[in-house]
Design a protein around this motif. Structure first.
Motif, short mmCIF file in Angstrom:
data_model
loop_
_atom_site.label_atom_id
_atom_site.label_comp_id
_atom_site.label_asym_id
_atom_site.label_seq_id
_atom_site.Cartn_x
_atom_site.Cartn_y
_atom_site.Cartn_z
N GLN A 231 0.83 -1.20 0.00
CA GLN A 231 0.00 0.00 0.00
C GLN A 231 0.87 1.26 0.00
OE1 GLN A 231 -3.55 0.41 -0.21
NE2 GLN A 231 -2.64 2.39 -0.72
N GLU A 232 1.96 1.23 0.76
CA GLU A 232 2.87 2.37 0.78
C GLU A 232 3.51 2.58 -0.58
OE1 GLU A 232 4.17 2.35 5.50
OE2 GLU A 232 5.21 1.05 4.08
N LEU A 233 3.89 1.49 -1.25
CA LEU A 233 4.42 1.61 -2.61
C LEU A 233 3.35 2.16 -3.55
CD1 LEU A 233 6.49 -1.68 -3.06
CD2 LEU A 233 7.38 0.65 -3.06
N ALA A 234 2.11 1.70 -3.38
CA ALA A 234 1.02 2.17 -4.23
C ALA A 234 0.82 3.67 -4.09
CB ALA A 234 -0.27 1.43 -3.88
N ASN A 235 1.06 4.20 -2.89
CA ASN A 235 0.88 5.64 -2.68
C ASN A 235 1.89 6.47 -3.46
OD1 ASN A 235 -1.22 5.10 -0.94
ND2 ASN A 235 -0.04 5.39 0.93
N PHE A 236 3.03 5.88 -3.79
CA PHE A 236 4.01 6.58 -4.62
C PHE A 236 3.60 6.57 -6.09
CE2 PHE A 236 7.00 6.12 -1.06
CZ PHE A 236 7.66 7.33 -1.12
#
Length: 241
Positions: A182-187
């Protein structure tokens, strides 16, 4: 190849600001302990201070028009953030800042820093050039997202993470910071499910592997660069900080 990449990374690590400018910031700073998930400021709030990290990690984000959180930077020890408010009237923070780890930051009064910089034209020029470099980073990240889509944004993010947090080993570059999908998706302005699929594809192609602690090992960074038509930007631009 990976040893060379890391040597280049470390040679550029401390070239963003001079020792003189760093000493000035430290002399004006007041230490503040921060806790994990604590917000230092929110987008749109009054800006009275800029920040210099002594320890810990800080996540810089932008809220999109549809309410999604877009990740812009992960700042580590020695990094400055909140700097875009300098030399502006009635300044507001353009982004939000949240601690990813507990640590210590220096709070630097914006008006005091402006007064000090105005007495030293060389440091003023250096600081404004440093701010300009950060604007180039933001522009390149948005460009990657717009021109290369979600997959290009993910590949670009992995490259930037490896430039900032990569550690060379015999198998490739280990991104020495654990991030959820999810954190990667936010980028990438993407969903967690789409990032899951793209990472699975990269694992099948043996471009990456994911360790038990969640850290990503990039086995073939050149594949990622070729896929997005990487311009081989200088490391001070192509990083996540």
């Amino acid at each position: 190849m990976y040893s060379k990449l890391l040597a280049e990374q470390h040679s550029n690590k401390d070239t963003n600001i001079s020792n003189e400018l760093r000493k000035l910031l430290c002399s004006l700073g007041t230490p503040k302990k921060i806790e994990k998930d604590e917000y230092l400021y929110h987008e749109g709030s009054d800006a009275q201070e800029i920040f210099l990290i002594q320890s810990g990690l800080v996540h810089i984000t932008l809220l999109t028009s549809d309410g999604k959180e877009l990740s812009m930077r992960i700042c580590k020890s020695g990094d400055i953030f909140g700097e875009l408010t300098l030399f502006t009237n009635n300044p507001k923070y353009l982004l939000s800042a949240r601690a990813l780890q507990k640590g210590v930051v220096l709070l630097i009064d914006k008006e005091k820093l402006e007064q000090e910089l105005m007495t030293n034209s060389a440091l003023t020029f250096e600081f404004m050039r440093w701010v300009s470099d950060h604007m180039r980073k933001f522009q390149s990240k948005i460009r990657d997202l717009l021109l290369n889509g979600k997959k290009g944004a993910l590949y670009s993010t992995l490259i930037r993470l490896s430039n900032s947090y990569g550690k060379a080993n015999e198998d490739g570059l280990l991104i020495d910071i654990a991030m959820t999908n999810q954190e990667l998706a936010n980028f990438c302005a993407a969903t967690r499910e789409s990032v899951n699929r793209m990472l699975a594809e990269l694992r099948t192609l043996n471009v990456i592997s994911i360790q038990q602690d969640g850290k990503i090992l990039i086995k073939n960074v050149q594949f990622l660069r070729d896929e997005i038509g990487c311009d081989n930007c200088p490391i001070e631009v192509c990083n996540i900080n």
